[in-house]
Design an enzyme around this catalytic site. Structure first.
Site, PDB file in Angstrom:
ATOM      1  N   ASP A 141       0.814  -1.228   0.000  1.00  0.00           N
ATOM      2  CA  ASP A 141       0.000   0.000   0.000  1.00  0.00           C
ATOM      3  C   ASP A 141       0.842   1.270   0.000  1.00  0.00           C
ATOM      4  OD1 ASP A 141      -2.238  -1.566   0.045  1.00  0.00           O
ATOM      5  OD2 ASP A 141      -2.725  -1.222   2.145  1.00  0.00           O
ATOM      6  N   MET A 186      -5.449  -3.253  -5.257  1.00  0.00           N
ATOM      7  CA  MET A 186      -5.524  -3.090  -3.813  1.00  0.00           C
ATOM      8  C   MET A 186      -5.227  -1.639  -3.412  1.00  0.00           C
ATOM      9  SD  MET A 186      -3.811  -6.614  -2.378  1.00  0.00           S
ATOM     10  CE  MET A 186      -4.765  -8.130  -2.345  1.00  0.00           C
TER      11      MET A 186
END
Length: 419
Positions: A141, A186
């Site tokens: 991330d 994601m």
């Protein structure tokens, strides 16, 4: 700083990446260089392995296997999303550490993992137990505070960009101004991963795919989305969209989220692509819409992965050991620092775990163009160096030959613990 004699324990936590094992390889290879370190243990499944006293002897692994961790994805030691909830859990951790003379604890993980490491470190200090705790950054991330970027990020965006270019060739062949392709990636709270897809565009070709990028940092508007798609289909044979799973509306709600949550209270995401597909089908009845959900494949993608990313993950593991053993540091996380020269370089630093724990680094708004669906040159300059080079993976019978740890178990010294 007085030399601390004892054993090393290294663990992995949270979602695996293509390079988290490279950090473990860095820890083991560096730990072998220091005489004050007697044993090198790995905890299976993160803090769960500590509570269960489930350790393996990493020093007994062959050097070939340790080297192989540098190109093997996943988490070789196993991982978890378990949250240490009660005081007894923390007391158990220290009890296990004392039973095995653990004096150096290295924990590779993201925001929640660094919070766990911080709490373990502070409890050891309260109880006057000599323990040095260093966190190793890990998250695709790329949202950990303080560090310039995170190991795992470069490889995942390189995979996404390769996917965009390959699927674009298919779309170019099929589209007649009547095709929308949506790729879901994601990224729970920050749009770093989706933004990285912008690197798929050729230099000075702003109309290359992906044509639209939707990020959690930009509140989603149905009306704007319909207009965006309409504009692209008028100009191009197809419209390729990349959307982050954490897309939110103007009220701050996820456009698509499961009612279920994980141990840390995070919503289970996934479905943003289907949500957008529904809007396309509703507003463009003659347009074909296809979705690709990269899911776990994106974070396990080491084939064609970023060499820069793997090298920096290994470097972070080495740096963690040097910081604890040589410099006597504790309660810190290794950070990656970008050099200030024109040619990209990366060094390591340290930051207090308390500055990292539970924080989220958002994508800077100035790195998103005014249209809200494309990235600025500032972002491109930031991300481009992180995908350079290719991870070399050996092949056997035409397929990648990854390694597996032997996992020689360490004898338990304590009664079983009920979790």
């Amino acid at each position: 700083m007085a030399e601390l004699v004892g054993n090393v324990l290294v663990g992995q936590s949270g979602g695996p990446t293509a390079v988290i094992n490279a950090s473990v390889a860095g820890v083991v290879s560096e730990a072998l260089n220091h005489e004050c370190i007697e044993e090198i243990y790995g905890t299976l499944n993160g803090v769960l392995g500590i509570l269960n006293e489930d350790f393996v002897d990493l020093a007994s692994e062959s050097q070939q296997v340790i080297r192989g961790l540098r190109y093997t994805p996943g988490a070789a030691l196993g991982t978890c999303r378990y949250k240490l909830k009660k005081q007894q859990d923390f007391e158990r951790v220290l009890e296990v550490f004392k039973a095995h003379n653990i004096r150096y604890f290295f924990y590779a993980g993201g925001n929640d993992s660094q919070d766990t490491a911080d709490k373990i470190s502070k409890l050891a200090q309260e109880q006057n137990y000599d323990l040095r705790v260093i966190g190793i950054p890990k998250t695709i991330d790329n949202d950990l505070p303080v560090t310039d970027h995170c190991p795992g990020y470069g490889s995942v965006i390189k995979h996404i960009c390769s996917t965009v270019r390959q699927v674009a060739c298919d779309n170019e062949a099929m589209g007649q101004h009547d095709l929308v392709q949506i790729i879901e990636v994601m990224g729970r709270n920050a749009g770093w991963i989706a933004a990285g897809a912008a690197l798929a565009k050729r230099r000075d070709q702003p109309n290359d795919p992906p044509h639209l990028i939707y990020l959690p940092e930009v509140a989603f508007s149905t009306e704007k989305f319909v207009g965006d798609v309409q504009r692209v289909l008028k100009r191009e044979k197809y419209c390729m969209i990349v959307v982050g799973e954490g897309l939110i509306d103007a009220d701050g709600n996820y456009v698509s989220a499961d009612d279920k949550t994980d141990a840390f209270g995070h919503a289970q995401l996934g479905g943003a692509a289907d949500y957008l597909k529904g809007l396309v089908e509703q507003n463009f009845p003659t347009v074909k819409c296809r979705t690709v959900k990269l899911g776990m494949a994106q974070r396990a993608a080491v084939i064609g992965g970023s060499k820069a990313d793997a090298d920096e993950a290994y470097l972070a593991g080495q740096a963690a050991v040097k910081a604890a053993v040589v410099e006597g540091e504790t309660d810190k996380m290794v950070t990656l620092l970008r050099g200030d020269t024109d040619h990209y370089s990366c060094e390591t630093g340290l930051a207090p775990l308390g500055d990292i724990a539970n924080g989220v680094k958002k994508l800077p708004r100035e790195w998103i163009n005014e249209d809200g669906v494309s990235m600025s040159n500032q972002f491109i300059r930031y991300a481009q160096p992180l995908i350079q080079g290719e991870t070399v993976v050996p092949y056997e019978n035409g397929l990648p030959a990854f390694v597996k740890l032997e996992k020689v178990r360490v004898d338990k010294a304590l009664p079983a613990y009920e979790i």
